[in-house]
Each structure stands twice: as structure tokens, then as C-alpha cells.
Write a protein that holds these residues in place. Structure first.
Motif, short mmCIF file in Angstrom:
data_model
loop_
_atom_site.label_atom_id
_atom_site.label_comp_id
_atom_site.label_asym_id
_atom_site.label_seq_id
_atom_site.Cartn_x
_atom_site.Cartn_y
_atom_site.Cartn_z
N THR A 104 0.84 -1.19 0.00
CA THR A 104 0.00 0.00 0.00
C THR A 104 0.87 1.24 0.00
O THR A 104 2.03 1.21 0.45
N HIS A 105 0.30 2.32 -0.51
CA HIS A 105 1.02 3.59 -0.54
C HIS A 105 0.00 4.71 -0.36
O HIS A 105 -1.00 4.78 -1.06
N ASP A 106 0.26 5.56 0.62
CA ASP A 106 -0.58 6.72 0.85
C ASP A 106 0.23 7.94 0.45
O ASP A 106 1.18 8.33 1.13
N SER A 107 -0.13 8.56 -0.67
CA SER A 107 0.64 9.69 -1.19
C SER A 107 0.45 10.96 -0.36
O SER A 107 1.31 11.84 -0.38
N ASN A 136 2.62 10.13 2.73
CA ASN A 136 3.90 9.57 2.28
C ASN A 136 4.28 8.33 3.10
O ASN A 136 5.41 8.18 3.55
N GLU A 137 3.33 7.44 3.30
CA GLU A 137 3.57 6.19 4.02
C GLU A 137 3.51 5.02 3.05
O GLU A 137 2.61 4.95 2.21
N TYR A 138 4.46 4.13 3.22
CA TYR A 138 4.55 2.95 2.37
C TYR A 138 4.39 1.70 3.24
O TYR A 138 4.79 1.69 4.39
N SER A 139 3.87 0.65 2.64
CA SER A 139 3.78 -0.63 3.31
C SER A 139 4.23 -1.70 2.31
O SER A 139 3.72 -1.75 1.19
#
Length: 171
Positions: free
Chosen positions: A84-87, A90-93
Motif C-alpha cells: 500500500t502507498h498513501d501519497s 507519504n507512508e509505504y507498506s
């Protein structure tokens, strides 16, 4: 809502599963699988069947891998995939996959060592018998009765396979 973030695939490319079964016994004895959220068997005889272990955290998978490396000579490779990526924040999983390939050599196998490997073992002959497989492969030259050990670095530098298993050998 992810179930796992790290997968450890334990494989051995042999026709029998003696080492995998022995590893299962050690895992149960020492409780090294206690952080696994799921365990799955993977069928396959010569294609490298084995076990898959699913973990919620990458640290638990790393601990498990260090246990497997301490009981069997293995080669570990790592891969990761973006889950997952929350732009906006700016959090990545990531989901991590580790492949632990156990050496395709078992106890009482007849081996033909590569020439360079045999020379590094003190001019041992190319023909050898594996007497024990722990975190190193213990070999003996049947002609000179010279004994030595092959650690995982030496093995995976010049890998080799057994030419005859104990089912076909006679004392």
C-alpha cells in the motif's frame, strides 16, 4: 487489513523430505514457529517442495530465518513488493518474501565434489560421502578416510548435488 507482511519459503530440491521433516521437529522442539500467523505445505518432489511461514512482522521472519540458518546450510534471498502507498502522508507498506533454500545434500549421500572445492578441503578426493548435515555438511573421503566440513559459503560458491542417495547404497 493485511494478514501478513513477511513470508518465509523454506525449500529443498530433493526427492525425499527427510531434512524438511527434521526441520519441522526442531521447530516444534524450540518453538521457533510461535510468531507465525500461518504455515502452509507446498507439494513438489524435484521442483523444491517445502513449507511457507507467514509472519505479521519482518523482525519475526528474520528471527525465524536465523534459526533455520543455524540448523541447516541455507541460501537466503529477499524480495519486497509494495502493498500500500498513501501519497498524502507519504507512508509505504511492503510485503517481504524470503526464500531459504536448503542444500540438496542429506546424510549418507554419495557426492562428487567440484575440483576446486575438493582442493580447498585439503586435497580431498572428488568422491565423498556426507556423514552428517547440520549447519555445515560433514564429508568423508571413502578412500583415504579424510574428514572435513563444507560450510554454506563454500557450498553455495560452487554448488553440487548428490549422485546417489542412501536408498541405492549398500554397506
Amino acid at each position: 487489513n493485511q494478514q501478513w507482511s513477511a513470508l518465509v519459503q523454506v525449500r529443498q530440491k530433493v526427492r525425499h523430505k527427510r531434512t524438511i521433516l527434521f526441520l519441522e521437529q526442531l521447530l516444534l522442539k524450540h518453538g521457533a514457529h510461535r510468531n507465525a500467523t500461518g504455515i502452509q505445505t507446498v507439494p513438489g518432489s524435484s521442483i523444491g517442495g517445502g513449507l511457507d511461514f507467514f509472519f505479521r512482522e519482518r523482525n519475526h521472519a528474520r528471527t525465524f530465518i536465523s534459526f533455520v540458518e543455524s540448523v541447516a546450510p541455507t541460501k537466503t534471498t529477499k524480495a519486497r513488493q509494495l502493498a500500500t502507498h498513501d501519497s498524502h502522508s507519504n507512508e509505504y507498506s511492503f510485503k517481504y518474501t524470503f526464500l531459504c533454500e536448503i542444500t540438496p545434500v542429506c546424510r549418507d549421500d554419495l557426492l562428487v565434489l567440484p575440483s576446486k572445492t575438493a582442493n580447498t578441503l585439503g586435497s580431498m578426493g572428488n568422491l565423498a560421502v556426507a556423514t552428517q548435515v547440520s549447519n555445515v555438511v560433514h564429508v568423508i573421503d571413502p578412500i583415504s578416510l579424510k574428514r572435513d566440513e563444507i560450510d554454506r559459503a563454500k557450498f553455495w560458491k560452487r554448488p553440487f548435488r548428490s549422485i546417489c542417495t542412501r536408498e541405492y547404497l549398500v554397506e
